[in-house]
Design an enzyme around this catalytic site. Structure first.
Site, PDB file in Angstrom:
ATOM      1  N   GLU A   1     -39.609  15.986 -51.387  1.00  0.00           N
ATOM      2  CA  GLU A   1     -38.872  16.415 -50.596  1.00  0.00           C
ATOM      3  C   GLU A   1     -38.087  15.412 -49.816  1.00  0.00           C
ATOM      4  O   GLU A   1     -36.887  15.552 -49.159  1.00  0.00           O
ATOM      5  CB  GLU A   1     -39.813  17.157 -49.549  1.00  0.00           C
ATOM      6  CG  GLU A   1     -39.247  17.728 -48.465  1.00  0.00           C
ATOM      7  CD  GLU A   1     -40.414  18.268 -47.454  1.00  0.00           C
ATOM      8  OE1 GLU A   1     -40.499  17.672 -46.469  1.00  0.00           O
ATOM      9  OE2 GLU A   1     -41.035  19.249 -47.902  1.00  0.00           O
TER      10      GLU A   1
ATOM     11  N   HIS B   1     -45.272  16.131 -53.584  1.00  0.00           N
ATOM     12  CA  HIS B   1     -44.571  17.252 -53.189  1.00  0.00           C
ATOM     13  C   HIS B   1     -43.799  16.658 -52.136  1.00  0.00           C
ATOM     14  O   HIS B   1     -42.309  17.018 -52.162  1.00  0.00           O
ATOM     15  CB  HIS B   1     -45.103  18.515 -52.885  1.00  0.00           C
ATOM     16  CG  HIS B   1     -44.391  19.546 -52.104  1.00  0.00           C
ATOM     17  ND1 HIS B   1     -44.232  19.364 -51.035  1.00  0.00           N
ATOM     18  CD2 HIS B   1     -43.714  20.616 -52.585  1.00  0.00           C
ATOM     19  CE1 HIS B   1     -43.435  20.453 -50.611  1.00  0.00           C
ATOM     20  NE2 HIS B   1     -43.082  21.155 -51.625  1.00  0.00           N
ATOM     21  N   ASN B   2     -44.304  16.145 -51.079  1.00  0.00           N
ATOM     22  CA  ASN B   2     -43.502  15.914 -49.962  1.00  0.00           C
ATOM     23  C   ASN B   2     -42.743  14.581 -50.161  1.00  0.00           C
ATOM     24  O   ASN B   2     -41.680  14.087 -49.407  1.00  0.00           O
ATOM     25  CB  ASN B   2     -44.427  15.596 -48.735  1.00  0.00           C
ATOM     26  CG  ASN B   2     -45.000  16.895 -48.187  1.00  0.00           C
ATOM     27  OD1 ASN B   2     -45.119  18.161 -48.748  1.00  0.00           O
ATOM     28  ND2 ASN B   2     -45.458  16.757 -46.956  1.00  0.00           N
TER      29      ASN B   2
ATOM     30  N   SER C   1     -47.330  24.352 -48.581  1.00  0.00           N
ATOM     31  CA  SER C   1     -46.090  24.491 -48.370  1.00  0.00           C
ATOM     32  C   SER C   1     -45.184  25.738 -47.909  1.00  0.00           C
ATOM     33  O   SER C   1     -45.792  26.648 -48.424  1.00  0.00           O
ATOM     34  CB  SER C   1     -45.337  23.632 -49.506  1.00  0.00           C
ATOM     35  OG  SER C   1     -43.721  23.393 -49.256  1.00  0.00           O
TER      36      SER C   1
ATOM     37  N   LYS D   1     -49.891  17.686 -53.205  1.00  0.00           N
ATOM     38  CA  LYS D   1     -48.922  18.142 -51.975  1.00  0.00           C
ATOM     39  C   LYS D   1     -48.081  16.637 -51.476  1.00  0.00           C
ATOM     40  O   LYS D   1     -47.061  16.688 -50.889  1.00  0.00           O
ATOM     41  CB  LYS D   1     -49.677  18.635 -50.857  1.00  0.00           C
ATOM     42  CG  LYS D   1     -49.002  18.833 -49.492  1.00  0.00           C
ATOM     43  CD  LYS D   1     -47.880  19.846 -49.774  1.00  0.00           C
ATOM     44  CE  LYS D   1     -47.147  20.497 -48.583  1.00  0.00           C
ATOM     45  NZ  LYS D   1     -46.826  19.514 -47.444  1.00  0.00           N
TER      46      LYS D   1
END
Length: 302
Positions: A180, A176-177, A121, A173
């Site tokens: 987001e 994480h997204n 990221s 990840k």
């Protein structure tokens, strides 16, 4: 240390430059001659084929793939594995789905190659500010690549970590997204409410700047929202079309499989799908935010 970087797009090129600035030996490969020329101008070396790249690297080799998730990773793997030897290390730093990573790692293991997945990221800002790296893979390989992670991260001891066995990096990840998606959606909806309160004639850029300092909702995404609103807070030149690159969908699917309620992330994904059927200010701001942090293309309003 020496590394072969495969894929010199927005992410791969800037990661290569950050490594070069810190005295690593980067040899790049890309289908674009212009991308390779640009890396050479910044002090890197390039090779015109994967075979030449592998031949140039000293054993045990380290190759880092920064190619789009999906077929591009598989085709690169198909070409690379016959060229590699036992003890070599192969990193996938893209946004691959972790289930695909597990299959690819199994293929690599059959020929004695260590497969490392690095959720990455930082977008177009990573060159100067460093990248957040979520690393999965075997301990021995991670230890060998630590100098690379320490250079690419914001600092040697911050912004990166070995989160688990192979596949874990891409799983983290993915989540994480998904987060987001939710945070971006909240900002977009909030500014849409302010925009709709016409009798107050709010200056949305001014408000974003107020919130950036001292507020409990300050964040880097808010910083980027402020930059987008400073350029043009009406956003009329941006089409209300918000793409999704897969990770949000995968996060929602995993949440369902794990019986974990995730209504915010799920609704944020649905809003992106809805953006392709409706034209709202919130959707235009979402599109602007994706461009600010990742350089993702925006559609122009008709």
């Amino acid at each position: 240390m020496q590394i072969g970087m495969i894929g010199l797009g927005k992410m791969g090129a800037n990661m290569s430059r950050r490594l070069l600035r810190n005295d690593h030996d980067v040899v790049g490969y890309d289908l674009s001659e212009d991308a390779m020329m640009a890396l050479e101008e910044d002090g890197g070396e390039t090779r015109t084929s994967l075979e030449a790249l592998v031949d140039h690297l000293e054993a045990p080799r380290t190759l880092w793939m920064m190619v789009p998730a999906g077929d591009a990773v598989d085709s690169t793997l198909d070409a690379l594995l016959p060229l590699l030897n036992e003890g070599d290390r192969l990193v996938d730093g893209g946004n691959s789905r972790y289930t695909d990573t597990l299959k690819r790692a199994g293929r690599a293991e059959q020929v004695g190659v260590s497969y490392i997945d690095v959720g990455t990221s930082g977008g177009v800002w990573g060159l100067e500010q460093g990248y957040s790296l979520m690393v999965g893979g075997p301990d021995e390989a991670i230890d060998a690549l630590t100098p690379l992670f320490e250079t690419l991260a914001p600092s040697a001891d911050k912004g990166w970590g070995h989160v688990g066995e192979v596949g874990a990096g891409h799983f983290v990840k993915m989540v994480h997204n998904g987060i987001e998606y939710g945070v971006m959606q909240a900002y977009a909806e909030g500014f849409h409410i302010l925009k709709a309160k016409e009798e107050f004639d709010f200056d949305l850029h001014q408000i974003s700047e107020i919130w950036r300092f001292g507020s409990v909702i300050r964040s880097w995404l808010l910083d980027l929202a402020a930059e987008a609103l400073e350029k043009n807070q009406d956003l009329e030149e941006i089409a209300a079309w918000v793409d999704d690159s897969g990770e949000g969908r995968w996060t929602v699917q995993e949440a369902i499989d794990l019986d974990v309620p995730a209504p915010v992330i799920t609704d944020a994904l649905i809003q992106r799908l809805q953006s392709r059927q409706q034209d709202t200010y919130a959707h235009r701001l979402l599109a602007a935010l994706r461009n600010e942090f990742g350089g993702h293309a925006m559609k122009e309003a008709e």
